[in-house]
Design a protein around this motif. Structure first.
Motif, PDB file in Angstrom:
ATOM      1  N   MET A   1       0.848  -1.177   0.000  1.00  0.00           N
ATOM      2  CA  MET A   1       0.000   0.000   0.000  1.00  0.00           C
ATOM      3  C   MET A   1       0.887   1.231   0.000  1.00  0.00           C
ATOM      4  O   MET A   1       1.905   1.272   0.663  1.00  0.00           O
ATOM      5  CB  MET A   1      -0.913   0.000   1.232  1.00  0.00           C
ATOM      6  N   ALA A   2       0.454   2.222  -0.776  1.00  0.00           N
ATOM      7  CA  ALA A   2       1.170   3.492  -0.823  1.00  0.00           C
ATOM      8  C   ALA A   2       0.183   4.607  -0.504  1.00  0.00           C
ATOM      9  O   ALA A   2      -0.952   4.587  -0.967  1.00  0.00           O
ATOM     10  CB  ALA A   2       1.767   3.699  -2.201  1.00  0.00           C
ATOM     11  N   ILE A   3       0.596   5.545   0.303  1.00  0.00           N
ATOM     12  CA  ILE A   3      -0.255   6.683   0.652  1.00  0.00           C
ATOM     13  C   ILE A   3       0.489   7.962   0.267  1.00  0.00           C
ATOM     14  O   ILE A   3       1.658   8.135   0.588  1.00  0.00           O
ATOM     15  CB  ILE A   3      -0.607   6.697   2.148  1.00  0.00           C
ATOM     16  N   PHE A   4      -0.210   8.847  -0.465  1.00  0.00           N
ATOM     17  CA  PHE A   4       0.362  10.112  -0.886  1.00  0.00           C
ATOM     18  C   PHE A   4      -0.476  11.237  -0.294  1.00  0.00           C
ATOM     19  O   PHE A   4      -1.682  11.121  -0.163  1.00  0.00           O
ATOM     20  CB  PHE A   4       0.335  10.242  -2.411  1.00  0.00           C
ATOM     21  N   HIS A   5       0.165  12.332   0.024  1.00  0.00           N
ATOM     22  CA  HIS A   5      -0.521  13.541   0.480  1.00  0.00           C
ATOM     23  C   HIS A   5      -0.109  14.657  -0.464  1.00  0.00           C
ATOM     24  O   HIS A   5       1.059  15.023  -0.529  1.00  0.00           O
ATOM     25  CB  HIS A   5      -0.156  13.889   1.922  1.00  0.00           C
ATOM     26  N   ILE A   6      -1.056  15.167  -1.214  1.00  0.00           N
ATOM     27  CA  ILE A   6      -0.773  16.186  -2.207  1.00  0.00           C
ATOM     28  C   ILE A   6      -1.332  17.511  -1.723  1.00  0.00           C
ATOM     29  O   ILE A   6      -2.534  17.648  -1.525  1.00  0.00           O
ATOM     30  CB  ILE A   6      -1.408  15.810  -3.561  1.00  0.00           C
ATOM     31  N   ARG A   7      -0.446  18.483  -1.497  1.00  0.00           N
ATOM     32  CA  ARG A   7      -0.885  19.794  -1.028  1.00  0.00           C
ATOM     33  C   ARG A   7      -1.354  20.599  -2.235  1.00  0.00           C
ATOM     34  O   ARG A   7      -0.608  20.826  -3.168  1.00  0.00           O
ATOM     35  CB  ARG A   7       0.244  20.518  -0.310  1.00  0.00           C
ATOM     36  N   LYS A   8      -2.624  20.992  -2.256  1.00  0.00           N
ATOM     37  CA  LYS A   8      -3.218  21.713  -3.379  1.00  0.00           C
ATOM     38  C   LYS A   8      -3.212  23.221  -3.137  1.00  0.00           C
ATOM     39  O   LYS A   8      -2.992  23.986  -4.031  1.00  0.00           O
ATOM     40  CB  LYS A   8      -4.653  21.239  -3.629  1.00  0.00           C
ATOM     41  N   GLU A   9      -3.541  23.636  -1.946  1.00  0.00           N
ATOM     42  CA  GLU A   9      -3.581  25.053  -1.585  1.00  0.00           C
ATOM     43  C   GLU A   9      -3.106  25.146  -0.148  1.00  0.00           C
ATOM     44  O   GLU A   9      -2.948  24.139   0.525  1.00  0.00           O
ATOM     45  CB  GLU A   9      -5.012  25.610  -1.617  1.00  0.00           C
ATOM     46  N   VAL A  10      -2.924  26.341   0.310  1.00  0.00           N
ATOM     47  CA  VAL A  10      -2.555  26.521   1.706  1.00  0.00           C
ATOM     48  C   VAL A  10      -3.675  25.944   2.573  1.00  0.00           C
ATOM     49  O   VAL A  10      -4.837  26.297   2.419  1.00  0.00           O
ATOM     50  CB  VAL A  10      -2.341  28.023   2.036  1.00  0.00           C
ATOM     51  N   GLY A  11      -3.324  25.012   3.418  1.00  0.00           N
ATOM     52  CA  GLY A  11      -4.308  24.420   4.323  1.00  0.00           C
ATOM     53  C   GLY A  11      -5.156  23.329   3.709  1.00  0.00           C
ATOM     54  O   GLY A  11      -5.966  22.726   4.388  1.00  0.00           O
ATOM     55  N   ARG A  12      -5.007  23.048   2.434  1.00  0.00           N
ATOM     56  CA  ARG A  12      -5.836  22.029   1.784  1.00  0.00           C
ATOM     57  C   ARG A  12      -4.949  20.915   1.241  1.00  0.00           C
ATOM     58  O   ARG A  12      -4.031  21.154   0.479  1.00  0.00           O
ATOM     59  CB  ARG A  12      -6.639  22.636   0.658  1.00  0.00           C
ATOM     60  N   VAL A  13      -5.251  19.686   1.631  1.00  0.00           N
ATOM     61  CA  VAL A  13      -4.459  18.542   1.216  1.00  0.00           C
ATOM     62  C   VAL A  13      -5.390  17.484   0.642  1.00  0.00           C
ATOM     63  O   VAL A  13      -6.460  17.221   1.185  1.00  0.00           O
ATOM     64  CB  VAL A  13      -3.675  17.946   2.416  1.00  0.00           C
ATOM     65  N   MET A  14      -4.992  16.885  -0.475  1.00  0.00           N
ATOM     66  CA  MET A  14      -5.733  15.758  -1.017  1.00  0.00           C
ATOM     67  C   MET A  14      -4.950  14.504  -0.660  1.00  0.00           C
ATOM     68  O   MET A  14      -3.764  14.409  -0.940  1.00  0.00           O
ATOM     69  CB  MET A  14      -5.883  15.845  -2.538  1.00  0.00           C
ATOM     70  N   HIS A  15      -5.594  13.549  -0.023  1.00  0.00           N
ATOM     71  CA  HIS A  15      -4.958  12.305   0.366  1.00  0.00           C
ATOM     72  C   HIS A  15      -5.253  11.262  -0.703  1.00  0.00           C
ATOM     73  O   HIS A  15      -6.390  11.099  -1.120  1.00  0.00           O
ATOM     74  CB  HIS A  15      -5.502  11.818   1.714  1.00  0.00           C
ATOM     75  N   VAL A  16      -4.216  10.584  -1.155  1.00  0.00           N
ATOM     76  CA  VAL A  16      -4.359   9.554  -2.174  1.00  0.00           C
ATOM     77  C   VAL A  16      -3.807   8.262  -1.588  1.00  0.00           C
ATOM     78  O   VAL A  16      -2.674   8.222  -1.111  1.00  0.00           O
ATOM     79  CB  VAL A  16      -3.591   9.918  -3.466  1.00  0.00           C
ATOM     80  N   GLU A  17      -4.615   7.228  -1.617  1.00  0.00           N
ATOM     81  CA  GLU A  17      -4.204   5.926  -1.096  1.00  0.00           C
ATOM     82  C   GLU A  17      -4.299   4.901  -2.219  1.00  0.00           C
ATOM     83  O   GLU A  17      -5.319   4.799  -2.891  1.00  0.00           O
ATOM     84  CB  GLU A  17      -5.136   5.520   0.051  1.00  0.00           C
ATOM     85  N   ILE A  18      -3.226   4.177  -2.447  1.00  0.00           N
ATOM     86  CA  ILE A  18      -3.215   3.148  -3.480  1.00  0.00           C
ATOM     87  C   ILE A  18      -2.986   1.805  -2.806  1.00  0.00           C
ATOM     88  O   ILE A  18      -2.018   1.631  -2.062  1.00  0.00           O
ATOM     89  CB  ILE A  18      -2.103   3.408  -4.519  1.00  0.00           C
ATOM     90  N   LYS A  19      -3.883   0.862  -3.047  1.00  0.00           N
ATOM     91  CA  LYS A  19      -3.756  -0.490  -2.502  1.00  0.00           C
ATOM     92  C   LYS A  19      -3.530  -1.459  -3.650  1.00  0.00           C
ATOM     93  O   LYS A  19      -4.272  -1.447  -4.629  1.00  0.00           O
ATOM     94  CB  LYS A  19      -5.032  -0.901  -1.761  1.00  0.00           C
ATOM     95  N   VAL A  20      -2.519  -2.279  -3.527  1.00  0.00           N
ATOM     96  CA  VAL A  20      -2.254  -3.310  -4.522  1.00  0.00           C
ATOM     97  C   VAL A  20      -2.754  -4.622  -3.939  1.00  0.00           C
ATOM     98  O   VAL A  20      -2.245  -5.103  -2.931  1.00  0.00           O
ATOM     99  CB  VAL A  20      -0.743  -3.396  -4.851  1.00  0.00           C
ATOM    100  N   LEU A  21      -3.793  -5.188  -4.568  1.00  0.00           N
ATOM    101  CA  LEU A  21      -4.398  -6.430  -4.101  1.00  0.00           C
ATOM    102  C   LEU A  21      -4.385  -7.444  -5.237  1.00  0.00           C
ATOM    103  O   LEU A  21      -4.896  -7.171  -6.323  1.00  0.00           O
ATOM    104  CB  LEU A  21      -5.849  -6.171  -3.650  1.00  0.00           C
ATOM    105  N   GLU A  22      -3.809  -8.587  -5.008  1.00  0.00           N
ATOM    106  CA  GLU A  22      -3.683  -9.597  -6.052  1.00  0.00           C
ATOM    107  C   GLU A  22      -5.027 -10.064  -6.590  1.00  0.00           C
ATOM    108  O   GLU A  22      -5.148 -10.404  -7.760  1.00  0.00           O
ATOM    109  CB  GLU A  22      -2.878 -10.788  -5.533  1.00  0.00           C
ATOM    110  N   GLU A  23      -6.057 -10.074  -5.753  1.00  0.00           N
ATOM    111  CA  GLU A  23      -7.363 -10.584  -6.176  1.00  0.00           C
ATOM    112  C   GLU A  23      -8.158  -9.593  -7.038  1.00  0.00           C
ATOM    113  O   GLU A  23      -9.168  -9.943  -7.645  1.00  0.00           O
ATOM    114  CB  GLU A  23      -8.202 -11.016  -4.969  1.00  0.00           C
ATOM    115  N   VAL A  24      -7.716  -8.357  -7.138  1.00  0.00           N
ATOM    116  CA  VAL A  24      -8.410  -7.353  -7.935  1.00  0.00           C
ATOM    117  C   VAL A  24      -7.998  -7.509  -9.400  1.00  0.00           C
ATOM    118  O   VAL A  24      -6.814  -7.512  -9.718  1.00  0.00           O
ATOM    119  CB  VAL A  24      -8.098  -5.922  -7.435  1.00  0.00           C
TER     120      VAL A  24
END
Length: 157
Positions: A1-24
Motif C-alpha cells: 500500500m502506498a499513501i500520498f498527500h498532495i498539497r493543493k492550496e494553503v491548508g488544503r491537502v488531497m490524500h491519495v491511497e493506493i492499494k495493490v491487491l492480487e485478487e483485484v
C-alpha cells in the motif's frame, strides 16, 4: 500500500491511497469528498477519461456526456461549446484537451471545431476551396483547407 498527500492550496491537502491487491482484476478508483468541486472534477477527468466521457456545464449542473451524445464541439467566445442532438453545453476544457479525449470518432475540421464523424450526413463544396459539413442534428460548419485532405481521405473522395 502506498499513501500520498498532495498539497493543493494553503491548508488544503488531497490524500491519495493506493492499494495493490492480487485478487483485484480491474483497476477502479473511489473518491471521498464533502462536495463536488472543480478539483474533484479534474481528478475524475484525469483518472477516468479513457472511455470518452466529457463533463459539461448547464445552469450550474455538471452534465456527463458520452461520445455518442456529442455531434460537434466549437470554440465560441473563447469557450468550448458542445453541441448534442438538441442542446448545447459549455465545457471548461480547452478544445485541444477535448480532442485528446475524443480521439478516434472525432476529427478536427478547423482551428476551432471538432466533429463526430458518425453524424456527418453531407459534405458540399464551399467558397475558397473549403467544404461545408452538415450533421444529423442540423449543425453546419466549414472544413478549412488545412484539414480538408484528412476529411477527404476519411470520406474516400
Amino acid at each position: 500500500m502506498a499513501i500520498f498527500h498532495i498539497r493543493k492550496e494553503v491548508g488544503r491537502v488531497m490524500h491519495v491511497e493506493i492499494k495493490v491487491l492480487e485478487e483485484v482484476t480491474d483497476t477502479y478508483a473511489v473518491i471521498y469528498t464533502n462536495r463536488i468541486d472543480e478539483e474533484v472534477l479534474q481528478v475524475v477527468d484525469m483518472i477516468g477519461n479513457t472511455n470518452g466521457v466529457i463533463t459539461a456545464i448547464e445552469e450550474e449542473k455538471t452534465i456527463v456526456l458520452r461520445m455518442k451524445d456529442i455531434y460537434m464541439i466549437r470554440v465560441e467566445s473563447n469557450k468550448a461549446i458542445i453541441y448534442c442532438k438538441e442542446k448545447k453545453y459549455a465545457s471548461k476544457k480547452r478544445l485541444i484537451e477535448l480532442e485528446k479525449i475524443l480521439k478516434g470518432s472525432f476529427m478536427k475540421i478547423s482551428k476551432t471545431t471538432l466533429v463526430n464523424l458518425n453524424y456527418i450526413i453531407s459534405a458540399e463544396a464551399a467558397f475558397g476551396g473549403m467544404m461545408c459539413l452538415v450533421l444529423k442534428n442540423g449543425c453546419k460548419d466549414y472544413v478549412s483547407r488545412k484539414y480538408l485532405p484528412d476529411l477527404k481521405k476519411y470520406l474516400g473522395i
